[in-house]
Design a protein around this motif. Structure first.
Motif, PDB file in Angstrom:
ATOM      1  N   GLN A  39       0.902  -1.286  -0.164  1.00  0.00           N
ATOM      2  CA  GLN A  39       0.037  -0.013   0.137  1.00  0.00           C
ATOM      3  C   GLN A  39       0.754   1.220   0.007  1.00  0.00           C
ATOM      4  N   ALA A  40       0.556   2.052  -1.101  1.00  0.00           N
ATOM      5  CA  ALA A  40       1.521   3.246  -1.203  1.00  0.00           C
ATOM      6  C   ALA A  40       0.591   4.356  -0.518  1.00  0.00           C
ATOM      7  N   GLY A  42      -1.822   7.234  -0.294  1.00  0.00           N
ATOM      8  CA  GLY A  42      -2.768   7.544  -0.928  1.00  0.00           C
ATOM      9  C   GLY A  42      -3.734   6.384  -2.087  1.00  0.00           C
ATOM     10  N   LYS A  43      -3.030   5.393  -1.857  1.00  0.00           N
ATOM     11  CA  LYS A  43      -3.611   4.290  -2.796  1.00  0.00           C
ATOM     12  C   LYS A  43      -3.928   3.064  -2.058  1.00  0.00           C
ATOM     13  N   GLN A  44      -4.812   2.341  -2.729  1.00  0.00           N
ATOM     14  CA  GLN A  44      -5.368   1.293  -2.149  1.00  0.00           C
ATOM     15  C   GLN A  44      -4.376  -0.071  -1.975  1.00  0.00           C
ATOM     16  N   ARG A  45      -4.655  -0.650  -1.020  1.00  0.00           N
ATOM     17  CA  ARG A  45      -3.956  -2.005  -0.749  1.00  0.00           C
ATOM     18  C   ARG A  45      -4.014  -2.993  -2.226  1.00  0.00           C
ATOM     19  N   GLU A  46      -2.774  -3.365  -2.866  1.00  0.00           N
ATOM     20  CA  GLU A  46      -3.075  -4.001  -3.946  1.00  0.00           C
ATOM     21  C   GLU A  46      -2.191  -5.566  -3.781  1.00  0.00           C
ATOM     22  N   SER A  62       2.578  -5.575 -12.719  1.00  0.00           N
ATOM     23  CA  SER A  62       3.925  -4.392 -12.518  1.00  0.00           C
ATOM     24  C   SER A  62       5.103  -5.134 -11.910  1.00  0.00           C
ATOM     25  N   GLU A  88       8.482   3.584  -7.908  1.00  0.00           N
ATOM     26  CA  GLU A  88       7.010   3.398  -7.889  1.00  0.00           C
ATOM     27  C   GLU A  88       6.840   1.974  -6.990  1.00  0.00           C
ATOM     28  N   ALA A  91       6.350   1.390  -0.821  1.00  0.00           N
ATOM     29  CA  ALA A  91       5.249   1.262  -0.128  1.00  0.00           C
ATOM     30  C   ALA A  91       5.367   0.503   1.131  1.00  0.00           C
TER      31      ALA A  91
END
Length: 116
Positions: A39-40, A42-46, A62, A88, A91
């Motif tokens: 999870q970065a 401001g982003k959702q956990r992926e 990615s 990128e 996270a």
């Protein structure tokens, strides 16, 4: 219950490598899939990568080719070898296990920071 303890995060320059480890304890007999999410800010956990008990793997597009997930069932440990790291990829990385009954367990997270 399953307890997960992660290690191996840190700061690395772009192009470098890191290896994350996650050791499971507790009701380990119930563990089916082990994996890593991130999870970065401001982003959702992926999902990053996951591995089944038999060794079947699944990767986010990615990270394919760059990251390798592996599992040592005797040690109840899952690893994530991360090569050719990019900014990128920065996270918090979380270890995850899923039981045969579909229960999710999470580690506390470990920070990975890739500088450009």
């Amino acid at each position: 219950q399953v307890q997960l303890v992660e290690s191996g995060g840190g700061l690395v320059q772009a192009g470098g490598s890191l290896r994350l480890s996650c050791a499971a304890s507790g009701s380990i007999f119930s563990i089916n899939t082990m994996g890593w999410y991130r999870q970065a800010p401001g982003k959702q956990r992926e999902l990053v990568a996951a591995i089944g008990r038999s060794g079947t793997t699944n990767y986010a597009d990615s990270v394919k080719v760059r990251f390798t997930i592996s599992r040592d069932n005797a040690k109840n440990t899952v690893y994530l070898q991360m090569n050719s790291l990019k900014p990128e990829d920065t996270a918090v990385y979380y270890c995850n296990t899923k039981s045969f009954l579909g229960q999710d367990y999470w580690g506390q997270g470990t920070q990975v920071t890739v500088s450009s």
